[in-house]
Design a protein around this motif. Structure first.
Motif, PDB file in Angstrom:
ATOM      1  N   LYS A 151       0.806  -1.231   0.000  1.00  0.00           N
ATOM      2  CA  LYS A 151       0.000   0.000   0.000  1.00  0.00           C
ATOM      3  C   LYS A 151       0.833   1.273   0.000  1.00  0.00           C
ATOM      4  N   PHE A 152       2.089   1.153   0.431  1.00  0.00           N
ATOM      5  CA  PHE A 152       2.935   2.337   0.623  1.00  0.00           C
ATOM      6  C   PHE A 152       3.930   2.542  -0.511  1.00  0.00           C
ATOM      7  N   CYS A 153       3.832   1.724  -1.552  1.00  0.00           N
ATOM      8  CA  CYS A 153       4.852   1.744  -2.597  1.00  0.00           C
ATOM      9  C   CYS A 153       4.283   2.260  -3.915  1.00  0.00           C
TER      10      CYS A 153
ATOM     11  N   PHE B  66      18.942  -5.073  -5.480  1.00  0.00           N
ATOM     12  CA  PHE B  66      17.742  -5.305  -6.285  1.00  0.00           C
ATOM     13  C   PHE B  66      16.550  -4.776  -5.503  1.00  0.00           C
ATOM     14  N   MET B  67      16.463  -3.443  -5.518  1.00  0.00           N
ATOM     15  CA  MET B  67      15.402  -2.759  -4.774  1.00  0.00           C
ATOM     16  C   MET B  67      14.688  -1.767  -5.677  1.00  0.00           C
ATOM     17  N   GLY B  68      14.820  -1.969  -6.976  1.00  0.00           N
ATOM     18  CA  GLY B  68      14.123  -1.086  -7.909  1.00  0.00           C
ATOM     19  C   GLY B  68      12.705  -1.584  -8.116  1.00  0.00           C
ATOM     20  N   MET B  69      12.205  -1.432  -9.344  1.00  0.00           N
ATOM     21  CA  MET B  69      10.825  -1.869  -9.606  1.00  0.00           C
ATOM     22  C   MET B  69      10.733  -3.386  -9.639  1.00  0.00           C
ATOM     23  N   GLY B  70       9.649  -3.904  -9.078  1.00  0.00           N
ATOM     24  CA  GLY B  70       9.342  -5.327  -9.216  1.00  0.00           C
ATOM     25  C   GLY B  70       9.793  -6.176  -8.047  1.00  0.00           C
ATOM     26  N   GLU B  71       9.378  -7.442  -8.103  1.00  0.00           N
ATOM     27  CA  GLU B  71       9.736  -8.405  -7.069  1.00  0.00           C
ATOM     28  C   GLU B  71      10.740  -9.394  -7.689  1.00  0.00           C
TER      29      GLU B  71
ATOM     30  N   VAL C 185      19.783  -8.923  -2.791  1.00  0.00           N
ATOM     31  CA  VAL C 185      18.463  -9.078  -3.407  1.00  0.00           C
ATOM     32  C   VAL C 185      17.418  -8.833  -2.325  1.00  0.00           C
ATOM     33  N   SER C 186      16.498  -7.932  -2.621  1.00  0.00           N
ATOM     34  CA  SER C 186      15.463  -7.606  -1.643  1.00  0.00           C
ATOM     35  C   SER C 186      14.143  -8.233  -2.068  1.00  0.00           C
ATOM     36  N   THR C 187      13.507  -8.919  -1.149  1.00  0.00           N
ATOM     37  CA  THR C 187      12.210  -9.538  -1.459  1.00  0.00           C
ATOM     38  C   THR C 187      11.151  -9.097  -0.464  1.00  0.00           C
ATOM     39  N   SER C 188       9.925  -9.077  -0.952  1.00  0.00           N
ATOM     40  CA  SER C 188       8.809  -8.783  -0.058  1.00  0.00           C
ATOM     41  C   SER C 188       8.554  -9.987   0.852  1.00  0.00           C
TER      42      SER C 188
ATOM     43  N   VAL D  78      14.824  -8.749   3.441  1.00  0.00           N
ATOM     44  CA  VAL D  78      13.380  -9.019   3.443  1.00  0.00           C
ATOM     45  C   VAL D  78      12.651  -7.753   3.893  1.00  0.00           C
ATOM     46  N   SER D  79      11.676  -7.338   3.105  1.00  0.00           N
ATOM     47  CA  SER D  79      10.886  -6.154   3.474  1.00  0.00           C
ATOM     48  C   SER D  79       9.831  -6.590   4.466  1.00  0.00           C
ATOM     49  N   LEU D  80      10.077  -6.300   5.720  1.00  0.00           N
ATOM     50  CA  LEU D  80       9.208  -6.835   6.773  1.00  0.00           C
ATOM     51  C   LEU D  80       8.092  -5.836   7.131  1.00  0.00           C
TER      52      LEU D  80
ATOM     53  N   TYR E 136      16.469  -7.122   7.580  1.00  0.00           N
ATOM     54  CA  TYR E 136      15.057  -6.742   7.490  1.00  0.00           C
ATOM     55  C   TYR E 136      14.971  -5.264   7.166  1.00  0.00           C
ATOM     56  N   GLU E 137      14.144  -4.957   6.167  1.00  0.00           N
ATOM     57  CA  GLU E 137      13.862  -3.550   5.882  1.00  0.00           C
ATOM     58  C   GLU E 137      12.543  -3.205   6.545  1.00  0.00           C
ATOM     59  N   TYR E 138      12.537  -2.053   7.180  1.00  0.00           N
ATOM     60  CA  TYR E 138      11.406  -1.757   8.042  1.00  0.00           C
ATOM     61  C   TYR E 138      11.176  -0.247   8.064  1.00  0.00           C
ATOM     62  N   VAL E 139      10.000   0.170   7.641  1.00  0.00           N
ATOM     63  CA  VAL E 139       9.639   1.584   7.725  1.00  0.00           C
ATOM     64  C   VAL E 139       8.725   1.756   8.940  1.00  0.00           C
ATOM     65  N   VAL E 140       8.969   2.815   9.704  1.00  0.00           N
ATOM     66  CA  VAL E 140       8.083   3.078  10.850  1.00  0.00           C
ATOM     67  C   VAL E 140       7.147   4.241  10.485  1.00  0.00           C
TER      68      VAL E 140
ATOM     69  N   GLU F  18      13.761   5.348   6.177  1.00  0.00           N
ATOM     70  CA  GLU F  18      12.919   6.544   6.203  1.00  0.00           C
ATOM     71  C   GLU F  18      11.777   6.356   5.199  1.00  0.00           C
ATOM     72  N   TYR F  19      10.585   6.825   5.527  1.00  0.00           N
ATOM     73  CA  TYR F  19       9.466   6.717   4.584  1.00  0.00           C
ATOM     74  C   TYR F  19       9.595   7.772   3.496  1.00  0.00           C
ATOM     75  N   ASN F  20       9.416   7.336   2.268  1.00  0.00           N
ATOM     76  CA  ASN F  20       9.448   8.270   1.147  1.00  0.00           C
ATOM     77  C   ASN F  20       8.019   8.468   0.665  1.00  0.00           C
ATOM     78  N   PRO F  21       7.483   9.650   0.850  1.00  0.00           N
ATOM     79  CA  PRO F  21       6.066   9.872   0.544  1.00  0.00           C
ATOM     80  C   PRO F  21       5.745   9.576  -0.927  1.00  0.00           C
ATOM     81  N   ILE F  22       4.578   9.009  -1.158  1.00  0.00           N
ATOM     82  CA  ILE F  22       4.184   8.702  -2.538  1.00  0.00           C
ATOM     83  C   ILE F  22       2.927   9.467  -2.928  1.00  0.00           C
ATOM     84  N   GLY F  23       2.662  10.513  -2.181  1.00  0.00           N
ATOM     85  CA  GLY F  23       1.565  11.398  -2.571  1.00  0.00           C
ATOM     86  C   GLY F  23       0.194  10.905  -2.148  1.00  0.00           C
TER      87      GLY F  23
ATOM     88  N   ALA G 128      13.878   7.653  -4.513  1.00  0.00           N
ATOM     89  CA  ALA G 128      14.124   6.883  -3.286  1.00  0.00           C
ATOM     90  C   ALA G 128      13.282   5.606  -3.285  1.00  0.00           C
ATOM     91  N   CYS G 129      13.604   4.708  -2.339  1.00  0.00           N
ATOM     92  CA  CYS G 129      12.887   3.426  -2.196  1.00  0.00           C
ATOM     93  C   CYS G 129      11.392   3.631  -2.312  1.00  0.00           C
ATOM     94  N   GLY G 130      10.758   2.853  -3.149  1.00  0.00           N
ATOM     95  CA  GLY G 130       9.292   2.874  -3.214  1.00  0.00           C
ATOM     96  C   GLY G 130       8.708   4.031  -3.991  1.00  0.00           C
TER      97      GLY G 130
HETATM   98  N1  SAH Z   1       9.847  -6.051  -4.172  1.00  0.00           N
HETATM   99  C1  SAH Z   1      11.068  -5.975  -3.453  1.00  0.00           C
HETATM  100  C2  SAH Z   1      12.033  -4.904  -3.953  1.00  0.00           C
HETATM  101  C3  SAH Z   1      11.478  -3.541  -4.291  1.00  0.00           C
HETATM  102  S1  SAH Z   1      11.061  -2.392  -3.026  1.00  0.00           S
HETATM  103  C4  SAH Z   1      10.790  -5.808  -1.982  1.00  0.00           C
HETATM  104  O1  SAH Z   1       9.617  -5.644  -1.614  1.00  0.00           O
HETATM  105  O2  SAH Z   1      11.704  -5.910  -1.174  1.00  0.00           O
HETATM  106  C5  SAH Z   1      12.554  -1.933  -2.233  1.00  0.00           C
HETATM  107  C6  SAH Z   1      12.347  -1.531  -0.765  1.00  0.00           C
HETATM  108  O3  SAH Z   1      11.674  -0.260  -0.656  1.00  0.00           O
HETATM  109  C7  SAH Z   1      11.490  -2.501   0.013  1.00  0.00           C
HETATM  110  O4  SAH Z   1      12.022  -2.710   1.271  1.00  0.00           O
HETATM  111  C8  SAH Z   1      10.168  -1.759   0.125  1.00  0.00           C
HETATM  112  O5  SAH Z   1       9.382  -2.237   1.167  1.00  0.00           O
HETATM  113  C9  SAH Z   1      10.650  -0.348   0.315  1.00  0.00           C
HETATM  114  N2  SAH Z   1       9.631   0.680   0.035  1.00  0.00           N
HETATM  115  C10 SAH Z   1       8.571   0.601  -0.777  1.00  0.00           C
HETATM  116  N3  SAH Z   1       7.887   1.761  -0.770  1.00  0.00           N
HETATM  117  C11 SAH Z   1       8.540   2.583   0.081  1.00  0.00           C
HETATM  118  C12 SAH Z   1       8.335   3.943   0.491  1.00  0.00           C
HETATM  119  N4  SAH Z   1       7.345   4.680   0.003  1.00  0.00           N
HETATM  120  N5  SAH Z   1       9.219   4.476   1.364  1.00  0.00           N
HETATM  121  C13 SAH Z   1      10.263   3.758   1.830  1.00  0.00           C
HETATM  122  N6  SAH Z   1      10.503   2.497   1.469  1.00  0.00           N
HETATM  123  C14 SAH Z   1       9.654   1.909   0.607  1.00  0.00           C
END
Ligand code: SAH
Length: 350
Positions: A120-122, A162-167, A197-200, A220-222, A262-266, A295-300, A339-341
């Protein structure tokens, strides 16, 4: 008669190329020469393969095309980050990001056009998955950014994420094939320990990676260690419960002896409470790990906001108390949506 559709020569393995030459009454080692032109020298036409005779080049021309990517647009952030819009041979566009720091230049690479997951946040999740990238398209992004790194920062690429577009784990075969070429001496010769390699979190594929004894790192995106909340944030997590994820992570460590990240946004009011912190600490005890608080990167939208500093600090303190390595990662390239996401082909021309 329908014109014969020529095959992309870059979809052939070294063995396939060697076979092609023997089948065409030539010597197998020509396959090695062509392979080097394609993967080490990155050539995009047959004419330039100057150690092959004219007739051999014509033979290749008659059978194959060389598909390749083009950098369509580039944006540079105030912090030096460069976002590339990459045009594929069928005119679809993905994005790759080059991130310089004092000691590293990291390439953030895409694995699919769009994404089939629904985090939902990407921002990428808002574009439906159109197709997987081929191995050569993944590899080409790395080559392009390596050249960019040399040109802009006077040094080769040091890391790949591998944190660009896609899984990436939903395009496993092409991912592995591309990483092979990135790490082989006939390719870029980069160390796999510099690749993550980053996976959901797709348990079955994580276990396959462990069985395949891959040498790169796993993230792992937790984002939540509470099943009900994780499902709200990442609805596909209903199919891949935390229990299965934990099992796959233990399996990964047992087989590879590599610590998972673990990748983790608060987010404010979403996962910044003590029950969330405690759940993460417990989850971290399952298997050796590191935690990156991103850090959370806003997506509007108006649903997600970065948590207050003291909440992030509370996470850090709780994890450190249990001797779990934790880093707070500042995002890069935010001003250009790099930025991420945030990768969503916004700069794309239509
Ligand atoms: N599909 C893979 C790789 C792409 S996303 C995955 O889910 O890991 C790369 C990273 O950015 C992931 O950890 C993801 O959860 C994080 N991410 C996605 N949207 C984000 C946002 N708006 N702000 C910060 N991180 C975000």
């Amino acid at each position: 008669m329908k014109p014969k559709i020529k095959k992309d020569i870059r979809s052939l393995s070294l063995e396939n190329l060697r076979d092609f030459f023997t089948e065409n009454q030539d010597q197998a080692f020509r396959g090695n020469q062509v392979y080097q032109w394609l993967w080490q020298k990155g050539i995009h036409n047959f004419e330039g393969m100057t150690n092959l005779s004219k007739s051999t080049r014509a033979l290749l021309e008659a059978h194959f095309v060389i598909n390749h990517i083009d950098i369509d647009q580039q944006q540079k952030s105030k912090d030096g980050t460069i976002k590339n819009a990459i045009k594929l041979h069928d005119n679809l566009v993905v994005e790759s990001v080059l991130i310089p720091t004092a000691t590293r230049t990291t390439a953030c690479v895409s694995s699919q056009v769009g994404c089939s997951l629904d985090c939902k946040f990407c921002a990428t999740s808002k574009i439906k998955r159109m197709r997987n990238l081929n191995a050569d398209e993944i590899y080409d992004q790395v080559v392009a950014m390596d050249q960019q790194s040399r040109l802009c920062f006077d040094r080769p690429l040091s890391n790949i994420v591998f944190m660009g577009m896609g899984e990436p784990l939903m395009n496993y075969k092409n991912l592995i094939n591309a990483i092979d070429k990135i790490t082989q001496s006939e390719g870029l010769g980069m160390s796999p320990s510099r690749i993550t390699v980053s996976t959901s979190g797709i348990p079955k594929m994580m276990m396959k990676m462990a069985d395949d004894q891959v040498l790169f790192g796993l993230a792992v995106s937790l984002h939540s260690a509470r099943q009900s909340l994780r499902e709200q944030l990442m609805p596909f997590a209903e199919k891949f419960p935390l229990e299965d994820l934990a099992h796959a992570i233990k399996y990964w460590y047992k087989k590879t002896a590599k610590v998972v990240t673990y990748e983790y946004v608060v987010w404010k009011g979403i996962n910044d409470d003590y029950q969330d912190i405690n759940a993460l600490v417990d989850f971290c005890k399952i298997s050796p790990c590191k935690v990156n608080l991103i850090e959370y990167n806003p997506i509007g939208d108006d649903q997600f906001f970065q948590a207050e500093k003291d909440r992030i600090k509370a996470y850090e303190t709780a994890l450190e108390a249990e001797r779990i390595t934790v880093t707070i990662r500042r995002s890069r390239g935010k001003d250009i949506d790099a930025a991420c996401g945030q990768l969503a082909n916004k700069g794309e021309r239509v």
